[in-house]
Enzyme design. Structure first.
Site, PDB file in Angstrom:
ATOM      1  N   HIS A 153      55.257  33.961  39.212  1.00 45.08           N
ATOM      2  CA  HIS A 153      54.639  32.867  38.449  1.00 45.08           C
ATOM      3  C   HIS A 153      53.129  32.815  38.670  1.00 45.08           C
ATOM      4  CE1 HIS A 153      58.767  31.207  38.002  1.00 45.08           C
ATOM      5  NE2 HIS A 153      58.887  31.678  39.228  1.00 45.08           N
TER       6      HIS A 153
ATOM      7  N   SER B 239      26.803  43.329  30.755  1.00 43.30           N
ATOM      8  CA  SER B 239      26.668  42.366  29.681  1.00 43.30           C
ATOM      9  C   SER B 239      25.261  42.480  29.115  1.00 43.30           C
ATOM     10  CB  SER B 239      26.897  40.960  30.240  1.00 43.30           C
ATOM     11  OG  SER B 239      26.258  39.997  29.428  1.00 43.30           O
TER      12      SER B 239
ATOM     13  N   LYS C  10      26.753  40.831  35.338  1.00 45.81           N
ATOM     14  CA  LYS C  10      28.152  41.081  34.982  1.00 45.81           C
ATOM     15  C   LYS C  10      28.612  42.517  35.186  1.00 45.81           C
ATOM     16  CE  LYS C  10      30.883  38.705  33.287  1.00 45.81           C
ATOM     17  NZ  LYS C  10      31.128  38.230  31.948  1.00 45.81           N
TER      18      LYS C  10
ATOM     19  N   GLU D 201      40.642  46.017  29.593  1.00 48.96           N
ATOM     20  CA  GLU D 201      40.801  45.066  28.475  1.00 48.96           C
ATOM     21  C   GLU D 201      41.170  45.793  27.190  1.00 48.96           C
ATOM     22  OE1 GLU D 201      37.678  41.654  28.726  1.00 48.96           O
ATOM     23  OE2 GLU D 201      36.858  43.413  29.713  1.00 48.96           O
TER      24      GLU D 201
END
Ligand code: ARG
Length: 466
Positions: A154, A277, A283, A290
Site C-alpha cells: 500500500h 529542467s 533539477k 517516465e
C-alpha cells in the site's frame, strides 16, 4: 496487377489511403524468404522450369542487394511490399517473375510473411533485449546483497527486505517475458504456416504445404486454408506479450521514479538517463523511466486496437487486416526500445545506490518495521498469534504516542505495555534479524537470495534459448 478487370485507375486519394508499402516494407526479408520457398515448390510440381527457378533466385539476390543498399525504389502505386517486390522481380527477369504468383494470393503471402516476421522479432530481438535487462538487474542485485531497504505494501513501509531481493523481483518478471518471447511461434497452432492456402480456400496446384512450411524453418502447415489466411492470433499474442512486458517495465520505472525523489533518495540515476529542467537549474528528472511508464499505455492501446480489429471479421481475409501491422510494429519497437533503455538505467554507471541515505531511513524508525519481530517473538514464546498481534499493536501505539523509535525502547517500556514483553526481546529487534528469519524458499534471507541469484546467473550464462 489486376488492371484487366478495370477500366479506370484508383483515385490518387484512394491510392494513398490504401497503400501499406510505407510501413509493410519492413516485411521484405520474409516476403523474399516465402517467395523463394514457393518458387522451389512451383518448380518441383512442374509450373516453373529449373532455369526459371534459377532466374527467380538470381532476381531475388539482386532485389535483396537493392533493398539493403537503399537503392530499391518503393512505389506507392504498387500498394504493398508484396507487389513492389514481385513487380521488380518481373522487371528484372521477365515471365518467370510473372509465374511466381501461380496459386498464391497476397492473402496467404501476407499471413506467412507477417507470422515469420513476428517470430523473428520475438526471438532475435525482444528476447535478447529482455535477457540483457535481466543481466543488468542481476548484476546490481549481486552488488547490493548486503543492503536492506523497506519493502512496501500500500506504499506504506511494511517489512524490511534485501535490495537484491527487490531487484530480483524485477529480474523474475523480465525472465518470464524473455521466455514468452522465446517461445513465440513455437510449433503449435500459432507456428503453422499459411503459405499454400491461396486466397483462402486452398491451392489449385499440388503444392506440398508441409514441405513449404519446412523450407521456411517451421514444422507444420496450416490445417485449414480459411482459418490460415484470416488468423492473426500470433500478432495478438506478440502484442499481448509486449503489453505485459511493458506493464512490468512500467512498474519498475515507477519504483525508480519514487526511489529517486528527495523524499526517498534510495538511488540516484545517472546523467545518461536523466534530464535537467529548462527553468529549474537544480533539477534531475527521471525522464527515461517516465517515458517507459508513458509508452506502456500506448502498447496496451495497440493490443486493444488489434482485438477490436479482429473481433467481428467475417471469414476469410478482409482488407481491415492491413491495419494489424502498424499496431504490431509500434508495439514491438516501443517494447524493444524500453527494454534497452531500462538496461541502461540499471547499468553500473546509471544506477547508484545511496546506502547511507537508505540507512538513515532505517535508523529513523519511521514505519515501525521492527514490530513484526515482536509479534514473531511472542509466537515463539507460545502466545497465540492473534494475541501477539494485539500486544504488538499496543506497543506500536505506545511508541508512536511517545514519539520514540523501537530502537529507543527499554525493558520498562516493554513491561508498561504488557508483562509478556520480556527484556530479552530488546535483543531481537534488529531489521537484519527480521530479514534473515525469512529463510523459506523465495524469502529475503541472504542465503535464499544468493541461491536465486546463482540460478539466474546460470541461466544467463548458458544457452538460454529453451
Ligand atoms: N497489404 C495487404 C495486407 O496487409 C496484403 C493483402 C491484400 N490482399 C488483398 N486481397 N487485397 O493485408
Amino acid at each position: 496487377m489486376w488492371a484487366g478487370r478495370f477500366s479506370g485507375k484508383p483515385d490518387k486519394l484512394m491510392q494513398e489511403f490504401s497503400q501499406s508499402v510505407s510501413f509493410d516494407q519492413r516485411l521484405w526479408r520474409e516476403d523474399i524468404q516465402g517467395s523463394l520457398a514457393y518458387a522451389a515448390e512451383l518448380q518441383r510440381i512442374g509450373i516453373l522450369t529449373e532455369k526459371e527457378l534459377a532466374d527467380i533466385r538470381k532476381g531475388f539476390e539482386q532485389i535483396t542487394q537493392e533493398i539493403e543498399s537503399g537503392k530499391f525504389e518503393w512505389k506507392v502505386e504498387l500498394e504493398d511490399v508484396h507487389m513492389n517486390i514481385e513487380s521488380r522481380l518481373t522487371e528484372l527477369i521477365g515471365d518467370a517473375g510473372k509465374k511466381l504468383h501461380t496459386g498464391r494470393s497476397r492473402n496467404d503471402q501476407v499471413a506467412t510473411d507477417f507470422k515469420l516476421w513476428c517470430i523473428r522479432v520475438a526471438r532475435e530481438e525482444l528476447k535478447p533485449a529482455a535477457v540483457a535487462l535481466v543481466q543488468a538487474i542481476v548484476d546490481r542485485a549481486s552488488e547490493n546483497i548486503g543492503v536492506i531497504v523497506p519493502a512496501y505494501t500500500h506504499l506504506q513501509r511494511a517489512m524490511p527486505t534485501r535490495l537484491a531481493h527487490h531487484l530480483n523481483a524485477y529480474a523474475e518478471m523480465i525472465f518470464h517475458d524473455s521466455r514468452v518471447f522465446m517461445r513465440h511461434g513455437a510449433v503449435d497452432a500459432q507456428g503453422r504456416i499459411a503459405l499454400g492456402s491461396g486466397a483462402g480456400t486452398g491451392n489449385s496446384f499440388p503444392v506440398d504445404m508441409e514441405c513449404l512450411a519446412k523450407s521456411l524453418g517451421r514444422n507444420l502447415a496450416a490445417r485449414n486454408s480459411m482459418e490460415a489466411v484470416s488468423d492473426r492470433d500470433f500478432a495478438l499474442d506478440l502484442v499481448f506479450a509486449c503489453a505485459k512486458c511493458m506493464a512490468h517495465l512500467s512498474r519498475m520505472a515507477e519504483d525508480l521514479i519514487v526511489w529517486s525523489t528527495a523524499e526517498f533518495g534510495f538511488v540516484t540515476l545517472g546523467d545518461a538517463v536523466t534530464t535537467g529542467s529548462s527553468i529549474m537549474p537544480q533539477k534531475r528528472n527521471p525522464d527515461a523511466c517516465e517515458l517507459v511508464r508513458g509508452k506502456t499505455g500506448r502498447v496496451v492501446g495497440h493490443l486493444m486496437a488489434l482485438f477490436t480489429l479482429l473481433k467481428g471479421l467475417p471469414m476469410t481475409y478482409n482488407r481491415d487486416l492491413q491495419e494489424d501491422k502498424e499496431a504490431v510494429f509500434d508495439a514491438t519497437d516501443q517494447t524493444l526500445a524500453c527494454l534497452r533503455v531500462m538496461a541502461l538505467v540499471f547499468s553500473k554507471e546509471n544506477f547508484k545506490v545511496n546506502r547511507e541515505r537508505i540507512q538513515q531511513h532505517l535508523d529513523s524508525g519511521l514505519g515501525y518495521m521492527e514490530a513484526m519481530n515482536v509479534a514473531d517473538w511472542l509466537v515463539l514464546q507460545g502466545v497465540p498469534f492473534r494475541d501477539g498481534h494485539d500486544i504488538t499493536g499496543r506497543l506500536v501505539k505506545y511508541v508512536e504516542q511517545k514519539g520514540m523509535r523501537f530502537a529507543d525502547l527499554t525493558a520498562e517500556d516493554l513491561q508498561a505495555v504488557d508483562k509478556r514483553l520480556k527484556p530479552e526481546l530488546l535483543k531481537e529487534l534488529s531489521l537484519e534479524a527480521l530479514v534473515e528469519r525469512k529463510q523459506v524458499y523465495a524469502g529475503t534471507a541472504k542465503a535464499r537470495v544468493l541461491e536465486r541469484l546463482a540460478e539466474l546467473k546460470q541461466w544467463l550464462g548458458k544457452d538460454n534459448d529453451q
